[in-house]
Design a protein around this motif. Structure first.
Motif, PDB file in Angstrom:
ATOM      1  N   LYS A   9      39.504  42.393  32.364  1.00  0.00           N
ATOM      2  CA  LYS A   9      38.270  43.072  32.799  1.00  0.00           C
ATOM      3  C   LYS A   9      37.358  42.099  33.543  1.00  0.00           C
ATOM      4  CE  LYS A   9      36.240  45.973  30.046  1.00  0.00           C
ATOM      5  NZ  LYS A   9      35.607  46.562  28.828  1.00  0.00           N
ATOM      6  N   ALA A  10      37.247  40.880  33.011  1.00  0.00           N
ATOM      7  CA  ALA A  10      36.402  39.887  33.683  1.00  0.00           C
ATOM      8  C   ALA A  10      36.976  39.531  35.049  1.00  0.00           C
ATOM      9  CB  ALA A  10      36.285  38.640  32.810  1.00  0.00           C
ATOM     10  N   LEU A  11      38.291  39.375  35.103  1.00  0.00           N
ATOM     11  CA  LEU A  11      38.950  39.041  36.361  1.00  0.00           C
ATOM     12  C   LEU A  11      38.780  40.158  37.377  1.00  0.00           C
ATOM     13  CD1 LEU A  11      40.814  37.085  37.929  1.00  0.00           C
ATOM     14  CD2 LEU A  11      42.750  38.326  36.940  1.00  0.00           C
ATOM     15  N   ALA A  12      38.914  41.392  36.911  1.00  0.00           N
ATOM     16  CA  ALA A  12      38.774  42.531  37.811  1.00  0.00           C
ATOM     17  C   ALA A  12      37.399  42.532  38.475  1.00  0.00           C
ATOM     18  CB  ALA A  12      38.992  43.835  37.044  1.00  0.00           C
ATOM     19  N   GLY A  13      36.374  42.181  37.720  1.00  0.00           N
ATOM     20  CA  GLY A  13      35.040  42.119  38.298  1.00  0.00           C
ATOM     21  C   GLY A  13      34.939  41.101  39.406  1.00  0.00           C
ATOM     22  N   ALA A  14      35.612  39.960  39.216  1.00  0.00           N
ATOM     23  CA  ALA A  14      35.566  38.900  40.231  1.00  0.00           C
ATOM     24  C   ALA A  14      36.385  39.267  41.463  1.00  0.00           C
ATOM     25  CB  ALA A  14      36.083  37.592  39.635  1.00  0.00           C
ATOM     26  N   LEU A  15      37.461  40.023  41.279  1.00  0.00           N
ATOM     27  CA  LEU A  15      38.355  40.321  42.396  1.00  0.00           C
ATOM     28  C   LEU A  15      37.857  41.450  43.286  1.00  0.00           C
ATOM     29  CD1 LEU A  15      41.869  39.914  40.729  1.00  0.00           C
ATOM     30  CD2 LEU A  15      40.680  38.335  42.258  1.00  0.00           C
ATOM     31  N   HIS A  16      36.778  42.071  42.922  1.00  0.00           N
ATOM     32  CA  HIS A  16      36.225  43.116  43.787  1.00  0.00           C
ATOM     33  C   HIS A  16      35.757  42.549  45.126  1.00  0.00           C
ATOM     34  CE1 HIS A  16      36.500  46.734  41.499  1.00  0.00           C
ATOM     35  NE2 HIS A  16      35.954  46.190  40.432  1.00  0.00           N
ATOM     36  N   SER A  17      35.576  41.234  45.179  1.00  0.00           N
ATOM     37  CA  SER A  17      35.106  40.605  46.426  1.00  0.00           C
ATOM     38  C   SER A  17      36.219  39.836  47.124  1.00  0.00           C
ATOM     39  CB  SER A  17      33.940  39.660  46.123  1.00  0.00           C
ATOM     40  OG  SER A  17      34.339  38.645  45.208  1.00  0.00           O
ATOM     41  N   THR A  18      37.479  40.286  46.953  1.00  0.00           N
ATOM     42  CA  THR A  18      38.619  39.590  47.570  1.00  0.00           C
ATOM     43  C   THR A  18      39.453  40.571  48.398  1.00  0.00           C
ATOM     44  OG1 THR A  18      39.913  39.955  45.548  1.00  0.00           O
ATOM     45  CG2 THR A  18      38.767  37.845  45.760  1.00  0.00           C
ATOM     46  N   PRO A  19      38.911  41.076  49.480  1.00  0.00           N
ATOM     47  CA  PRO A  19      39.631  42.084  50.270  1.00  0.00           C
ATOM     48  C   PRO A  19      40.881  41.551  50.968  1.00  0.00           C
ATOM     49  CG  PRO A  19      37.673  41.349  51.429  1.00  0.00           C
ATOM     50  CD  PRO A  19      37.584  40.761  50.053  1.00  0.00           C
ATOM     51  N   ASN A  20      41.013  40.224  51.054  1.00  0.00           N
ATOM     52  CA  ASN A  20      42.175  39.640  51.734  1.00  0.00           C
ATOM     53  C   ASN A  20      43.251  39.151  50.773  1.00  0.00           C
ATOM     54  OD1 ASN A  20      41.153  39.864  54.477  1.00  0.00           O
ATOM     55  ND2 ASN A  20      39.644  38.308  53.882  1.00  0.00           N
ATOM     56  N   LEU A  21      43.102  39.457  49.489  1.00  0.00           N
ATOM     57  CA  LEU A  21      44.087  39.025  48.504  1.00  0.00           C
ATOM     58  C   LEU A  21      45.452  39.645  48.808  1.00  0.00           C
ATOM     59  CD1 LEU A  21      44.355  37.377  45.838  1.00  0.00           C
ATOM     60  CD2 LEU A  21      44.049  39.545  44.617  1.00  0.00           C
ATOM     61  N   ARG A  22      46.473  38.786  48.889  1.00  0.00           N
ATOM     62  CA  ARG A  22      47.822  39.255  49.219  1.00  0.00           C
ATOM     63  C   ARG A  22      48.797  39.144  48.044  1.00  0.00           C
ATOM     64  NH1 ARG A  22      48.346  40.149  54.617  1.00  0.00           N
ATOM     65  NH2 ARG A  22      46.714  39.305  55.947  1.00  0.00           N
ATOM     66  N   GLU A  23      48.573  38.187  47.152  1.00  0.00           N
ATOM     67  CA  GLU A  23      49.482  37.992  46.015  1.00  0.00           C
ATOM     68  C   GLU A  23      48.678  37.814  44.737  1.00  0.00           C
ATOM     69  OE1 GLU A  23      52.304  34.874  46.617  1.00  0.00           O
ATOM     70  OE2 GLU A  23      52.958  35.627  48.567  1.00  0.00           O
ATOM     71  N   LEU A  24      49.037  38.606  43.709  1.00  0.00           N
ATOM     72  CA  LEU A  24      48.385  38.511  42.412  1.00  0.00           C
ATOM     73  C   LEU A  24      49.459  38.447  41.335  1.00  0.00           C
ATOM     74  CD1 LEU A  24      45.852  38.549  40.650  1.00  0.00           C
ATOM     75  CD2 LEU A  24      45.909  41.058  40.743  1.00  0.00           C
ATOM     76  N   ARG A  25      49.494  37.344  40.614  1.00  0.00           N
ATOM     77  CA  ARG A  25      50.505  37.115  39.573  1.00  0.00           C
ATOM     78  C   ARG A  25      49.814  36.978  38.223  1.00  0.00           C
ATOM     79  NH1 ARG A  25      55.227  35.300  42.438  1.00  0.00           N
ATOM     80  NH2 ARG A  25      54.727  34.778  44.602  1.00  0.00           N
ATOM     81  N   LEU A  26      50.135  37.938  37.332  1.00  0.00           N
ATOM     82  CA  LEU A  26      49.501  37.964  36.014  1.00  0.00           C
ATOM     83  C   LEU A  26      50.522  38.232  34.916  1.00  0.00           C
ATOM     84  CD1 LEU A  26      46.325  40.087  36.877  1.00  0.00           C
ATOM     85  CD2 LEU A  26      46.397  37.629  36.429  1.00  0.00           C
ATOM     86  N   SER A  27      51.730  37.733  35.066  1.00  0.00           N
ATOM     87  CA  SER A  27      52.753  37.978  34.057  1.00  0.00           C
ATOM     88  C   SER A  27      52.436  37.217  32.771  1.00  0.00           C
ATOM     89  CB  SER A  27      54.135  37.573  34.583  1.00  0.00           C
ATOM     90  OG  SER A  27      54.218  36.167  34.748  1.00  0.00           O
TER      91      SER A  27
END
Length: 201
Positions: free
Chosen positions: A20-38
């Motif tokens: 949830k905390a990470l999701a809040g921070a990623l709202h400002s990353t429109p150019n994110l191409r790879e997200l790894r959370l395994s």
């Protein structure tokens, strides 16, 4: 962090609160191409948080959520249409079950560039395999599909065999660790034919 393009947090035991905390921070990353959370212990709440992330990262091409506890993850599947650029989705070992497979199958038509889908170790069963097989025709770019250790039997394997002609780009199909009998395996191998690639039982 508008310039962030890759984020790898595999194996950090974030849990749902961290997601949830990470999701809040990623709202400002429109150019994110790879997200790894395994391997982060993400459950239903984490899945909902990540669904919100998908709606704000339209450039995302790779999403790795393997080895969590997402369950059927309907919220996540419902958000996948917001990530039309997605090319690789890894959801192995998440307890998706047949319901999760059906939810993903419903989302596949909105991911026209998807090339890799890893769903091994999810207990999808024959019903899950049938749902996915029915949606393969909507993803002509699919090159790799991993359904290993997913409790598939002859019905699921034969559904895949019938779907193969509508998935000409599929080069790797993994069905190891399932309960596929000799007859169904033979029909699937026949449907695979002489295409280049790898068919694994």
């Amino acid at each position: 962090m508008p310039s962030l393009q890759q984020l790898d947090l595999d194996g950090n035991t974030l849990g749902d609160s961290g997601a949830k905390a990470l999701a809040g921070a990623l709202h400002s990353t429109p150019n994110l191409r790879e997200l790894r959370l395994s391997g982060n212990g993400l459950g239903d709440v984490g899945a909902e948080a990540l669904a919100a992330v998908l709606r704000s990262t339209p450039a995302l091409q790779l999403l790795d959520l393997a080895e969590n506890a997402l369950g059927p993850a309907g919220a996540l599947a419902g958000a996948l249409p917001s990530a039309p650029a997605l090319r690789a989705l890894r959801l192995n070992s998440n307890g998706l079950g047949a319901a999760g497979a059906a939810a993903l199958a419903g989302a596949l038509p909105s991911m026209p560039d998807l090339r890799t889908l890893v769903l091994a170790d999810n207990g999808l069963g024959d019903a899950g395999a049938e749902a996915l097989a029915g949606a393969l025709c909507s993803v002509p770019t699919m090159e790799l599909l991993n359904l290993g250790n997913s409790a598939l039997g002859d019905v699921g394997a034969e559904a895949m065999a019938r779907a193969l002609p509508s998935a000409p780009g599929l080069k790797e199909l993994y069905l190891y660790g399932n309960r596929v009998g000799g007859g169904a395996e033979a029909r699937l191998r026949s449907a695979w034919g002489g295409r280049e690639g790898y068919l694994s039982f």
